[in-house]
Design a protein around this motif. Sequence first.
Motif, mmCIF file in Angstrom:
data_model
loop_
_atom_site.group_PDB
_atom_site.id
_atom_site.type_symbol
_atom_site.label_atom_id
_atom_site.label_comp_id
_atom_site.label_asym_id
_atom_site.label_seq_id
_atom_site.Cartn_x
_atom_site.Cartn_y
_atom_site.Cartn_z
ATOM 1 N N VAL A 26 48.613 19.935 72.630
ATOM 2 C CA VAL A 26 48.605 19.841 71.165
ATOM 3 C C VAL A 26 47.199 19.469 70.718
ATOM 4 C CG1 VAL A 26 51.058 19.258 70.983
ATOM 5 C CG2 VAL A 26 49.375 17.436 71.203
ATOM 6 N N SER A 27 46.967 19.533 69.435
ATOM 7 C CA SER A 27 45.626 19.270 68.908
ATOM 8 C C SER A 27 45.244 17.793 69.042
ATOM 9 C CB SER A 27 45.562 19.684 67.442
ATOM 10 O OG SER A 27 46.369 18.810 66.664
ATOM 11 N N ARG A 28 43.948 17.554 69.026
ATOM 12 C CA ARG A 28 43.452 16.169 69.055
ATOM 13 C C ARG A 28 43.951 15.374 67.848
ATOM 14 N NH1 ARG A 28 38.729 14.775 72.459
ATOM 15 N NH2 ARG A 28 38.558 16.468 73.951
ATOM 16 N N MET A 57 60.805 0.653 69.048
ATOM 17 C CA MET A 57 61.880 1.551 69.506
ATOM 18 C C MET A 57 61.731 2.931 68.871
ATOM 19 S SD MET A 57 64.048 0.169 71.677
ATOM 20 C CE MET A 57 65.706 0.725 71.467
ATOM 21 N N GLN A 58 61.387 2.969 67.605
ATOM 22 C CA GLN A 58 61.200 4.254 66.935
ATOM 23 C C GLN A 58 60.040 5.021 67.570
ATOM 24 O OE1 GLN A 58 60.778 2.808 62.936
ATOM 25 N NE2 GLN A 58 62.934 3.163 62.458
ATOM 26 N N ALA A 59 58.966 4.332 67.880
ATOM 27 C CA ALA A 59 57.808 4.983 68.500
ATOM 28 C C ALA A 59 58.168 5.548 69.864
ATOM 29 C CB ALA A 59 56.651 3.995 68.616
ATOM 30 N N LEU A 60 59.032 4.851 70.585
ATOM 31 C CA LEU A 60 59.432 5.302 71.924
ATOM 32 C C LEU A 60 60.367 6.506 71.879
ATOM 33 C CD1 LEU A 60 60.044 1.846 73.597
ATOM 34 C CD2 LEU A 60 58.144 3.417 74.035
ATOM 35 N N GLY A 61 60.861 6.840 70.709
ATOM 36 C CA GLY A 61 61.768 7.968 70.579
ATOM 37 C C GLY A 61 61.112 9.326 70.759
ATOM 38 N N ASP A 62 59.809 9.378 70.719
ATOM 39 C CA ASP A 62 59.102 10.653 70.830
ATOM 40 C C ASP A 62 58.603 10.858 72.260
ATOM 41 O OD1 ASP A 62 57.583 12.877 69.111
ATOM 42 O OD2 ASP A 62 56.280 12.148 70.719
ATOM 43 N N PRO A 63 58.886 12.007 72.874
ATOM 44 C CA PRO A 63 58.467 12.236 74.258
ATOM 45 C C PRO A 63 56.949 12.245 74.464
ATOM 46 C CG PRO A 63 59.524 14.203 73.354
ATOM 47 C CD PRO A 63 59.673 13.113 72.340
ATOM 48 N N THR A 64 56.205 12.715 73.480
ATOM 49 C CA THR A 64 54.742 12.701 73.620
ATOM 50 C C THR A 64 54.228 11.272 73.648
ATOM 51 O OG1 THR A 64 54.528 14.849 72.543
ATOM 52 C CG2 THR A 64 52.554 13.465 72.600
ATOM 53 N N ARG A 65 54.784 10.427 72.800
ATOM 54 C CA ARG A 65 54.343 9.030 72.784
ATOM 55 C C ARG A 65 54.731 8.323 74.078
ATOM 56 N NH1 ARG A 65 55.198 9.738 67.007
ATOM 57 N NH2 ARG A 65 57.337 8.989 67.043
ATOM 58 N N ARG A 66 55.909 8.629 74.616
ATOM 59 C CA ARG A 66 56.293 8.036 75.911
ATOM 60 C C ARG A 66 55.334 8.506 77.005
ATOM 61 N NH1 ARG A 66 61.466 9.499 74.073
ATOM 62 N NH2 ARG A 66 61.596 11.171 75.622
ATOM 63 N N ALA A 67 54.935 9.767 76.952
ATOM 64 C CA ALA A 67 53.986 10.290 77.945
ATOM 65 C C ALA A 67 52.627 9.601 77.804
ATOM 66 C CB ALA A 67 53.846 11.802 77.806
ATOM 67 N N LEU A 68 52.205 9.355 76.579
ATOM 68 C CA LEU A 68 50.948 8.626 76.366
ATOM 69 C C LEU A 68 51.031 7.225 76.978
ATOM 70 C CD1 LEU A 68 50.195 9.734 72.706
ATOM 71 C CD2 LEU A 68 48.679 10.098 74.672
ATOM 72 N N LEU A 69 52.154 6.544 76.772
ATOM 73 C CA LEU A 69 52.326 5.210 77.356
ATOM 74 C C LEU A 69 52.312 5.273 78.879
ATOM 75 C CD1 LEU A 69 55.016 3.578 75.037
ATOM 76 C CD2 LEU A 69 52.546 3.226 75.035
ATOM 77 N N ASP A 70 52.937 6.301 79.441
ATOM 78 C CA ASP A 70 52.916 6.459 80.907
ATOM 79 C C ASP A 70 51.483 6.589 81.415
ATOM 80 O OD1 ASP A 70 55.677 6.330 81.051
ATOM 81 O OD2 ASP A 70 55.947 8.504 81.186
#
Length: 112
Positions: free
Chosen positions: A38-40, A7-20
């Motif tokens: 953003v940077s690599r 749940m904490q990991a899903l709180g970040d929009p970049t991480r949600r975009a990566l999952l998408d």
Amino acid sequence: MFRVEAMQALGDPTRRALLDLLAGGELAAGELAERFPVSRPAISRHLRVLREAGLVRVRSDGRQRLYALDTGPLKEIDAWLESYRDLWAQRLDALDTEIARGRRARRVGGPA
């Protein structure tokens, strides 16, 4: 019960975009990084958080690190949320009923 880390990991929009992106299939870390402004190293950190939360799996193929979505934690979260869906469905249905009553009352000139 699900892992709180997921749940904490899903709180970040970049991480949600990566999952998408990974929902479409396995991708190399470089391919993922190219899609973000953003940077690599920043994307690598996000991928590490997702991996530690159990949301993605990684495997090596030569010099590439290939990432894939792991739906297990998402299914656990979905199962936990299930009990709340009925609650919200009832409340949203009641709200819809009240909105419809207000519209009818305005059309006939009565109190809202």
